[in-house]
Write a protein that holds these residues in place. Sequence first.
Motif, short mmCIF file in Angstrom:
data_model
loop_
_atom_site.label_atom_id
_atom_site.label_comp_id
_atom_site.label_asym_id
_atom_site.label_seq_id
_atom_site.Cartn_x
_atom_site.Cartn_y
_atom_site.Cartn_z
N GLU A 134 0.80 -1.24 0.14
CA GLU A 134 0.04 -0.16 -0.14
C GLU A 134 0.93 1.32 0.10
N TRP A 135 0.20 2.30 -0.43
CA TRP A 135 1.08 3.80 -0.35
C TRP A 135 1.02 4.04 1.07
N GLU A 136 1.96 4.41 1.62
CA GLU A 136 2.14 4.98 2.95
C GLU A 136 1.32 6.19 3.55
N MET A 137 1.17 7.11 2.38
CA MET A 137 0.57 8.46 2.75
C MET A 137 -0.71 8.48 2.24
N PHE A 138 -1.02 7.84 1.15
CA PHE A 138 -2.31 8.09 0.08
C PHE A 138 -3.36 6.92 0.26
N ASP A 139 -2.99 5.88 0.55
CA ASP A 139 -4.00 4.84 0.40
C ASP A 139 -4.92 4.79 1.15
N ASN A 140 -5.06 5.49 2.43
CA ASN A 140 -6.21 5.45 3.51
C ASN A 140 -6.84 6.66 3.71
N ARG A 141 -6.80 7.60 2.73
CA ARG A 141 -7.27 8.67 2.74
C ARG A 141 -8.51 8.64 1.63
N PRO A 142 -9.60 8.99 2.18
CA PRO A 142 -11.01 9.11 1.51
C PRO A 142 -11.07 10.12 0.41
N ASP A 143 -10.17 11.08 0.58
CA ASP A 143 -10.36 12.24 -0.61
C ASP A 143 -9.32 12.15 -1.46
N THR A 144 -8.29 11.22 -1.41
CA THR A 144 -7.46 11.03 -2.33
C THR A 144 -7.32 9.66 -3.10
N GLU A 145 -6.69 9.73 -4.33
CA GLU A 145 -6.74 8.57 -5.01
C GLU A 145 -5.33 8.59 -5.68
N VAL A 146 -4.60 7.37 -5.60
CA VAL A 146 -3.42 7.16 -6.45
C VAL A 146 -3.77 6.61 -7.90
N ILE A 147 -3.27 7.46 -8.88
CA ILE A 147 -3.74 6.66 -10.18
C ILE A 147 -2.57 6.33 -10.98
N ALA A 148 -1.26 6.66 -10.74
CA ALA A 148 -0.31 6.25 -11.42
C ALA A 148 0.91 6.37 -10.60
N TRP A 149 2.03 5.64 -10.90
CA TRP A 149 3.43 5.82 -10.07
C TRP A 149 4.54 5.62 -11.08
N ALA A 150 5.72 6.14 -10.76
CA ALA A 150 6.82 6.40 -11.48
C ALA A 150 8.03 5.98 -10.77
N GLU A 151 9.29 5.56 -11.15
CA GLU A 151 10.49 5.57 -10.56
C GLU A 151 11.05 7.01 -10.41
N LEU A 152 11.48 7.19 -9.35
CA LEU A 152 12.32 8.36 -9.04
C LEU A 152 13.44 8.62 -9.99
N PRO A 153 13.72 9.76 -10.39
CA PRO A 153 14.87 10.00 -11.35
C PRO A 153 16.11 9.81 -10.52
N GLU A 154 17.25 9.68 -11.40
CA GLU A 154 18.33 9.68 -10.63
C GLU A 154 18.91 11.02 -10.33
N PRO A 155 19.57 11.32 -9.21
CA PRO A 155 20.15 12.37 -8.56
C PRO A 155 20.69 13.25 -9.83
N TYR A 156 20.74 14.41 -9.63
CA TYR A 156 21.68 15.37 -10.40
C TYR A 156 23.12 14.84 -10.54
N GLN A 157 23.67 14.91 -11.62
CA GLN A 157 25.04 14.90 -11.67
C GLN A 157 25.59 16.00 -12.59
N PRO A 158 26.51 16.83 -11.94
CA PRO A 158 27.04 17.92 -12.88
C PRO A 158 27.82 17.51 -13.84
N GLU A 159 27.85 17.97 -15.07
CA GLU A 159 28.75 17.71 -16.14
C GLU A 159 30.15 17.80 -15.93
N SER A 160 31.01 16.57 -16.40
CA SER A 160 32.50 17.04 -15.94
C SER A 160 33.05 18.03 -17.00
N LYS A 161 34.08 18.59 -16.54
CA LYS A 161 34.62 19.81 -17.29
C LYS A 161 35.84 19.11 -18.26
N GLU A 162 35.60 18.02 -18.71
CA GLU A 162 36.74 17.59 -19.72
C GLU A 162 36.77 18.35 -20.85
#
Length: 134
Positions: A106-134
Amino acid sequence: MNNGISPKAPAKEKIKSDFESLIRGMNWTGMIDCIAYDHLFDGAMPMFNKMYELGKKETTTWHPYPKEKPKSYTKAYLVTIVKHYGKSQVKKVEKDTWADSKECGEWEMFDNRPDTEVIAWAELPEPYQPESKE
């Protein structure tokens, strides 16, 4: 263009084939010579692969819920929720954790709220990595 590529081929391969046909046509009509063709082909194909990998990193793939459920428990995901305010609705993107609950999940925050419905999910993106200055 088809260029002998299967209709079921990945989009990346279809684009690469279309580009190859374009420069082959330029070579056949004398617009470019064989050396230019080779340089264009050899230089462009690795760039297509890099662009494809970059596009995959920058794309969010949404999975309809509850038709598809995450397989990893106790992991954070992006979720699209619908908040119900009487007769009106608001869609928002939030972060929630898919948690093991009696082996069904179940979703920890949103599954048991009568006013909220989860309709889709996605993987979190990778953290930002600055481009190397090569």
